[in-house]
Scaffold this active site. Structure first.
Site, PDB file in Angstrom:
ATOM      1  N   LYS A   1      31.727  45.563  37.340  1.00 18.25           N
ATOM      2  CA  LYS A   1      31.267  44.591  37.377  1.00 18.25           C
ATOM      3  C   LYS A   1      30.154  44.624  38.070  1.00 18.25           C
ATOM      4  O   LYS A   1      29.008  44.727  37.349  1.00 18.25           O
ATOM      5  CB  LYS A   1      32.003  43.138  36.896  1.00 18.25           C
ATOM      6  CG  LYS A   1      32.578  43.434  36.448  1.00 18.25           C
ATOM      7  CD  LYS A   1      33.810  42.289  36.397  1.00 18.25           C
ATOM      8  CE  LYS A   1      34.423  41.833  35.322  1.00 18.25           C
ATOM      9  NZ  LYS A   1      36.131  42.895  35.758  1.00 18.25           N
TER      10      LYS A   1
ATOM     11  N   SER B   1      35.983  37.856  38.141  1.00 21.25           N
ATOM     12  CA  SER B   1      35.813  38.977  37.350  1.00 21.25           C
ATOM     13  C   SER B   1      36.425  38.690  36.100  1.00 21.25           C
ATOM     14  O   SER B   1      37.265  39.313  35.424  1.00 21.25           O
ATOM     15  CB  SER B   1      37.158  39.343  38.007  1.00 21.25           C
ATOM     16  OG  SER B   1      37.389  40.594  38.473  1.00 21.25           O
TER      17      SER B   1
ATOM     18  N   SER C   1      37.591  46.818  38.229  1.00 20.41           N
ATOM     19  CA  SER C   1      36.079  46.210  38.177  1.00 20.41           C
ATOM     20  C   SER C   1      35.154  45.814  39.100  1.00 20.41           C
ATOM     21  O   SER C   1      34.725  44.921  39.394  1.00 20.41           O
ATOM     22  CB  SER C   1      37.230  43.929  38.393  1.00 20.41           C
ATOM     23  OG  SER C   1      38.079  43.914  37.316  1.00 20.41           O
TER      24      SER C   1
END
Length: 568
Positions: free
Chosen positions: A235, A409, A232
Site C-alpha cells: 500500500k 490498511s 500490505s
C-alpha cells in the site's frame, strides 16, 4: 538473508541483553535532550495539544504507566517466564516518544482537526496546483476547496532545527565509528540488528534496509534487492503512485444524472470507496446527501416518479480479487456504500454484500423515496454523454483518502486507488491495469523497481513482490521537500500505540516514535516505516520476512527490532 538453520532464541539471549543495556541509557539521554522542544511545543500548540489529549486520554494514560511485569507464559514457551520484553530495549521510550512527537509537531506547524498538517497541505496546494482533473473543484462548493497558500516549511524538520531539511545520521570514519557517537555507524547497526533479525520467529528468509532520509544513504542492508511477498506494505507503493498521478487535492465524485427527454435517472459510480450511507457521514461523501439533492433537482423539474439505473462502467475486468470471496475486501466496484459492509464497522475484516453497486443503488432508491420521489427497482445502464447532472458528492482530498488507507490498511481503498492511477495515466481500470500503472508511476519517479512485481494495489495477492530497497526508497521519496504532495504517505502511517494497525502494538516501548505500515499474510510478516533516532534524525526502514509460523511472535520480533533501532 537466507538462514540455513534456525538459531535458538536461548543462544541469542546474551547478545540481545547486551543490546538492551546499550539502548537504555541512550533513550534516557534522549528524554532529557528533548525537554526544551517539549516546552516550546506546549507554548506553540497548547490548544491543539489539549484537544488531542482529551481525544486520546486512555492511550496517553497507558503510555505513562511504569513498565508492567512480564506476562506469564505457558510451559511450552521455550523462552520461559523471564522473556526479554520490548521495554527492556527502550526504558523510558514512552516518555521519549511523546517528546519526539512534540518536537516534530513544533517544527511542522499547526494541525487540522483531522491530523493533517496545515502547513503541508497549503504548501502542496501552492506548489502543485492544479494537478489532477478534479483538483480544487470539490463538490462545487468553493468553501470546501483547498486554497492555495504561500510555501510552508516541510513536515520533516529535525528536532530543534530551524531549516527545512532533516538532520542526517553521522558519517562513519575510517575506524567504523562516528564523530559524535558510534551508535549510528554501519558496524554498530550490524551488531544491533543482526541478532534481532536472526530471531527464529522471523522465519527462514529475512531482508532489511535502514536509510538516512536526509541524505538517501543506506546505513544497513541485508538482502536489500531480494524481492519478497510484501503483504500490505504494498500500500505504500500504491499511495505514492496515486498521489503522484492525481495529486493530493484530487477528489472522487459520485453523480446522479438525468437522461434527456426521459425520466431515467442514472447513479454514476466515480470510484469513491469512502462513499457512505450512514446517518452521520463523518466528513466523507454522503449517499443520503446525494439523494436529497437529486430529489430537490427532480422536484424543481416537476418530476416525482423516475426509472432508476446505476452505472459501473468506469472499471473494467473482473471485480473479484484472485483470493476469492473474503472478509478483507469487497468486490471491486466504482459504486459502493460503506465498502459493502454488512455491519457497522468502518475498518478491518467484515462480511460483505455480494453486489456492492446494486446494494448502493437500492439504498439510494430508498433515500429518494424518503424524499418524495417514487422509483423503479434499480437496474444497470450506462449514462449517456448528453445526460444532465442533477447532483454530485465528492470525497475529501486524496491526501485524506490515502491517510485512511494506510492507517487502517484498507484494502478496498487500495484497490480503488490502483484503478484511479490507471485511469489517470490512460490505462484500463482493472487489477492488471492498476498494477501496471503503479509500476509505471514508480519507474517514472526514478525509484528502484528492479525485481518488483505488482498484481494488485492492496498486497493481498501473494504473487506481489517488493524489495526492502524499494520500500525505503518510497518512504524517502515521500519525504522529499520538493514533493510535498507525497507527504500523506508519511502522515498516514500508523503511529506506534496510537493509531490504526499499530494501536495495540509497542505497548511497552517506542510509543509515538515508530510510524510504520504493517503487512501480514499466512507465513509473511513485514514492517516498513520511519522513526526518529535519539538525535532527532529521521530514518526509513523496511523489514520483510517469509516462512514465519506464528504471526504474533513474528510481529513481536519485528517490533523489538524497530524499537531497538529507535534507541540507537
Amino acid at each position: 538473508m537466507v538462514v540455513p538453520e534456525l538459531r535458538p532464541w536461548q543462544a541469542a539471549k546474551p547478545r540481545v541483553r547486551k543490546i538492551a543495556g546499550a539502548v537504555r541509557p541512550r533513550l534516557a539521554r534522549l528524554a532529557t535532550a528533548t525537554k526544551p522542544q517539549v516546552t516550546r511545543f506546549r507554548q506553540a500548540v497548547g490548544p491543539q495539544l489539549a484537544r488531542f489529549t482529551r481525544a486520546s486520554g486512555p492511550r496517553l494514560a497507558t503510555l505513562v504507566r511504569l513498565p508492567r511485569a512480564s506476562r506469564p507464559r505457558g510451559p511450552q514457551d521455550p523462552r520461559g517466564s523471564r522473556t526479554l520484553r520490548t521495554w527492556q530495549y527502550t526504558a523510558g521510550a514512552a516518555t521519549a516518544g511523546l517528546a519526539l512527537a512534540a518536537g516534530v509537531a513544533t517544527a511542522a506547524g499547526p494541525w487540522d482537526a483531522d491530523g493533517q498538517r496545515t502547513a503541508e497541505r497549503d504548501r502542496a496546494a501552492a506548489l502543485e496546483r492544479p494537478g489532477g482533473a478534479d483538483h480544487g473543484t470539490g463538490s462545487g462548493t468553493a468553501a470546501q476547496d483547498p486554497a492555495a497558500a504561500p510555501s510552508a516549511g516541510p513536515v520533516l524538520t529535525g528536532l530543534g532545527g530551524a531549516t527545512d531539511t532533516v538532520k542526517s545520521a553521522p558519517t562513519a570514519n575510517a575506524t567504523g565509528t562516528t564523530g559524535d557517537d558510534a551508535g549510528a555507524s554501519p558496524a554498530a547497526l550490524t551488531d544491533l540488528l543482526g541478532p534481532l533479525l536472526d530471531a527464529p520467529e522471523l522465519g527462514r528468509t529475512r531482508t532489511a534496509v535502514v536509510l538516512d532520509v536526509a541524505t538517501g544513504k543506506r546505513l544497513y542492508a541485508e538482502g536489500a534487492d531480494t524481492a519478497l511477498t510484501p503483504a500490505s506494505t504494498t500500500k505504500i507503493a500504491t499511495a505514492v503512485a496515486a498521489l503522484s498521478a492525481l495529486g493530493p487535492d484530487h477528489r472522487l465524485t459520485t453523480r446522479a444524472v438525468l437522461e434527456p427527454g426521459t425520466r431515467q435517472v442514472v447513479l454514476v459510480g466515480g470510484g469513491d470507496p469512502t462513499l457512505t450511507a450512514r446517518q452521520d457521514p463523518g466528513g466523507w461523501a454522503s449517499l443520503r446527501t446525494l439523494a436529497t439533492e437529486t430529489a430537490r433537482s427532480l422536484t424543481e423539474r416537476g418530476i416525482r416518479q423516475i426509472t432508476l439505473s446505476y452505472d459501473t462502467s468506469l472499471y473494467t475486468g473482473p471485480d473479484l480479487h484472485p483470493i476469492g470471496v473474503n472478509d478483507n475486501l469487497a468486490r471491486v466496484s466504482p459504486l459502493m456504500a460503506d465498502e459493502g459492509r454488512t455491519d457497522d464497522s468502518v475498518s478491518g475484516p467484515a462480511a460483505r454484500v455480494s453486489d456492492p453497486a446494486a446494494d448502493a443503488a437500492r439504498k439510494f432508491a430508498a433515500f429518494l423515496t424518503d424524499a418524495g420521489i417514487k422509483t423503479s427497482a434499480p437496474g444497470t445502464a450506462k449514462a449517456g454523454r448528453r445526460a444532465g447532472t442533477l447532483a454530485t458528492v465528492s470525497s475529501p482530498p486524496l491526501s485524506s483518502v490515502v491517510e485512511r488507507m494506510l492507517t487502517n490498511s484498507d484494502n478496498d481503498i487500495a484497490e480503488a486507488l490502483a484503478r484511479q492511477t490507471a485511469l489517470a495515466t490512460g490505462g484500463p481500470a482493472g487489477f492488471d491495469g492498476g498494477a501496471a500503472a503503479i509500476d509505471a508511476r514508480l519507474t517514472k519517479l526514478g525509484l528502484p523497481t528492479t525485481g518488483a512485481s505488482f498484481h494488485d494495489g492492496s498486497g493481498l495477492d501473494r504473487d506481489d513482490r517488493l524489495t526492502a530497497n524499494l520500500l525505503t526508497a518510497l518512504l524517502a521519496k515521500a519525504a522529499d521537500a520538493d514533493l510535498p504532495g507525497l507527504r500523506p504517505v508519511l502522515t498516514g502511517l500508523p503511529v506506534a500505540h496510537f493509531t490504526g494497525t499499530l494501536t495495540s502494538r509497542y505497548t511497552d516501548g517506542a510509543a509515538g516514535v515508530v510510524r510504520a505500515k504493517t503487512g501480514t499474510l499466512t507465513g509473511v510478516n513485514t514492517l516498513a516505516g520511519t522513526l526518529v533516532d535519539r538525535d532527532g534524525r529521521l530514518l526509513a526502514f523496511a523489514f520483510l520476512t517469509s516462512d514465519t509460523t506464528n504471526p504474533q511472535e513474528a510481529q513481536e520480533a519485528l517490533d523489538r527490532t524497530a524499537t531497538a533501532l529507535a534507541g540507537l
